[in-house]
Scaffold this active site. Structure first.
Site, PDB file in Angstrom:
ATOM      1  CG  LEU A 181      67.450  10.880   2.792  1.00  0.00           C
ATOM      2  CD1 LEU A 181      66.554  11.918   2.167  1.00  0.00           C
ATOM      3  CD2 LEU A 181      67.971   9.911   1.745  1.00  0.00           C
ATOM      4  CG  ASP A 182      65.086   8.933   5.309  1.00  0.00           C
ATOM      5  OD1 ASP A 182      64.172   9.692   4.966  1.00  0.00           O
ATOM      6  OD2 ASP A 182      65.516   8.017   4.602  1.00  0.00           O
TER       7      ASP A 182
END
Lengths: 287, 287, 287, 287
Positions: free
Chosen positions: B231-232
């Site tokens: 994530l990210d």
């Protein structure tokens, strides 16, 4: 007996207090009665939960005995105010601590020489001796205090001694690659400005340009902040960034970063010199 | 039998291969002999340790049978090349996934309507139904697929089904507030573009504007990146920032951030549409 | 008899007067006695030769009869003050005049819809009919008033009539390609905002992107200003630029320029709506 | 007999010619056969009406006799090409002409000292003597050639003499407040870089900061350009701007402008040193 200079002076008044109606009226009424003219004013109220009021004023005012005591009694005490008053012609005394990178120090010295920074620079302290000549040419005393693990404590004491002898008001870590002890930091609360070569909180710690390169960011940055006990966690005064691409190797980031670092640091130092920075918790208000 | 259109077309050629002398010569010689004119070219060599070569070319070329097979045999195979060739008039098919915030989606739709984005948008998918009307007015099919913990897997399958039916080439998460499963992501490697509302790697995760406010940063940012399982953490395509002060409450950051988000996302989407983005490891080359 | 709403309101007070000590004290004392709390204040003094003082205050205040009359008598008259007081909840009424380019108008409408622009938009007037549908979908009355050399005077009269019927406070020329007559302009002094697609004073007049291309500038810009009788010479409210290179043809400058135009116009319109703009001679103070 | 150094060198090749298919193929084929590796390449085609092709290449190449003659015969002549070839290690020789303002000169000298500018600076020439000490401390010969109306012609001849003696390749007017004669300019076509303290074409001529102040612009700028016979009209190499407000007096604009001037000038000088600038008519291509 010394005669009081009654020519008009410029002064700065910073205040903070619990927010309530009547603060501006109280302060400005007192100033008017003291013959002061408000040249500029900025204010900030935090959200109602915190309920704090901050203000910075620039005044035209004659030096007068009893002014500050009267302000304390008639304005500050009733409004539970913390405040600070200083004449603009009382130049602050700024020390620069630096290691081997010259760009931040040189930028400050240049702007000082050109009159852009209205400050006195009584000394530069470094744990390297490579920048001695640059300082000497500008007539600034340079102190070489090399630091090893064994001498760190002792040299910090020597630095404190020098700062006291030179009556230093605040200091700038212009890429000073030594971590200051909590004891040292506690002597100068919100009076040590550091430049960190990343856009904090990204890439805190060592080698930020290498980490920025590894992550593939499209902007690199720099952050000027007051030093606290938490490394790279103090109140941020100023930040800026520059655009980079896949073409930039780490060495290019370092070179580009030099320009961002010195501009960010200069702007932060200017704001500090002009009494534009107030600290609330771990954040700054920059008027 | 369909007749071949022999009017000159614009095409894009992307290549990557081990770096060595003669690549440009080999490619350009082949193109010249094929009657192609090089309109623009960009190249990048990684540092010698990696030793990789990347190039993007824009060509003027007539459609011709056997061109790609010949390129493979005579150029790509000898040079151990990965490559991609596409005609500019073959518009990519882009899906937009969105939740309740409209600004990123509307900016994309506007620019599509104005001809600034040379792409087809066969559908918009949302887990809210609030933006249905905006899509309908522009004639774009809108699919409302609400997601709960219980239906997440099933709805993702429905999304995959829709993407396949509409022959989608890549998709944009225009503030889509659902985390996609690794299975989903693996179907579209480097073909899912997300906009994160912070200057990554600062403030990854949820509520970045609140965290930026708490830290007291002087700039807020946005990051467009390809989605990966982390994530990210995917390859960053584009980033930008805007200046903020102590005056800005969290709601102000959110409002200011909308402009940064949509510009950053638009620029990333444009670069992807124009085949300007190549991925190397977890970083991008944006020609 | 209508009952007075005594819940606290937000209001804005703008003043200008000859500079002298005691203005802030006089104003803030009066406000304090009227039960008003100063939420924010900005001030500006021109250089001593001009000797003018400007201030903008945001107040929390209850609606009260006689407040404005008392301010006039006790504060404004003694200090030779021009002033303006308005409650924030009294939304201004903004007309948009537009021709065929949609980007500036759509940006304003979007921000209005999202609540970012706290304004009423009673009508859009255009000399083309191409944007009628966009307005209708947002529920905004659209008036199509085509203009020829022969009908120019008559159509201007029709516009004035519409503006009066809709009680318009100010208007925005969102790429309106007609020059307004001095008679028209004189009806709305400092209340007509135009966006010019260059960094004024460079490239005033027609076809600025073509002229920017011809000159080979490395930045293009846009300027929002109040309309006066001198074309492209009115007080500048806001400007911005974007970087361009030799790669950009005129059509690219036009496309890039759209983004600058709408941001500059939006920021100027916001400042006007929030009563942040004061005019002094042919220049603006933007608080 | 001197021995040829056969270690690989970096070189730059600039070409311009009528646009037609096969240029890249022809050049890259020749380079490959000469054992050169293309490290980077940029190209630009003007619009079809002009029909010109420009390219800059960075090469890794061994010094070899006959290379340039062979390129002329086998590539340049057939393609009607103008071209320029130079080894990166052959440092250009740059003269600085300066008057009393130090900021632009000091910035160039600093970056030269830090290795950021890969150039030799054989001399500084000034019509004031105030910067002599700064130059001497860095070991750079300083020539004081004061200019009056009566001595202008004679002093220009003295400057030409100095430039020749020091074998100067190009020169930088780092705020040199004298207008050079057409005869002088014609000796160094596209080899004199001037910094003008405005965003040209706005505020050409004298006192641009005063004019910017009077007009009330919200951005001030600087422009680096090659000097031609038309004052402030030469091909623009680089421009940039900074935001200003009503708070800034003319003296503030001058101070802010110093930073823009030196950055813009530095970037232009860097581009020139790296052979990144090509001139076409009165415009530049900056690769």
């Amino acid at each position: 007996m010394e005669q009081l200079d009654i020519s008009p002076k410029t002064a700065r008044l910073l205040i903070s207090c619990p927010d309530k109606p009547g603060i501006v009226a109280g302060v400005s009424q007192f100033l008017f009665q003291s013959g002061a003219n408000i040249l500029d004013a900025s204010q900030h109220s935090t959200d109602p939960a915190e309920g704090l009021f901050f203000m910075r004023m620039e005044l035209e005012i004659q030096e007068q005995p009893g002014f500050q005591q009267a302000f304390q009694e008639r304005v500050a005490t009733p409004l539970q105010m913390e405040w600070q008053f200083s004449y603009s012609h009382h130049r602050k005394r700024m020390a620069i601590l630096v290691s081997a990178y010259d760009h931040c120090m040189l930028d400050l010295l240049w702007r000082w020489r050109s009159g852009e920074l209205q400050v006195d620079i009584p000394l530069v302290i470094s744990n390297h001796n490579s920048l001695e000549n640059d300082c000497k040419q500008l007539g600034i005393p340079f102190y070489y205090l090399p630091v090893t693990a064994a001498t760190k404590e002792e040299q910090e004491a020597a630095i404190v001694q020098l700062l006291r002898e030179h009556q230093v008001d605040f200091m700038v870590l212009a890429r000073y690659m030594q971590i200051l002890s909590p004891q040292f930091v506690s002597l100068y609360p919100h009076r040590i400005i550091n430049i960190h070569h990343s856009f904090l909180p990204a890439f805190a710690g060592a080698r930020p340009y290498q980490h920025a390169y590894n992550r593939g960011v499209k902007l690199i940055g720099a952050t000027a902040h007051y030093v606290t006990d938490e490394l790279d966690e103090g109140p941020i005064i100023e930040q800026d960034v520059a655009r980079v691409t896949h073409k930039h190797a780490v060495a290019d980031l370092v070179m580009l970063g030099r320009d961002i670092e010195r501009h960010v640091l200069t702007r932060a130092v200017k704001a500090h010199i002009d009494d534009r920075v107030m600290v609330i918790g771990n954040k700054t208000i920059v008027f």
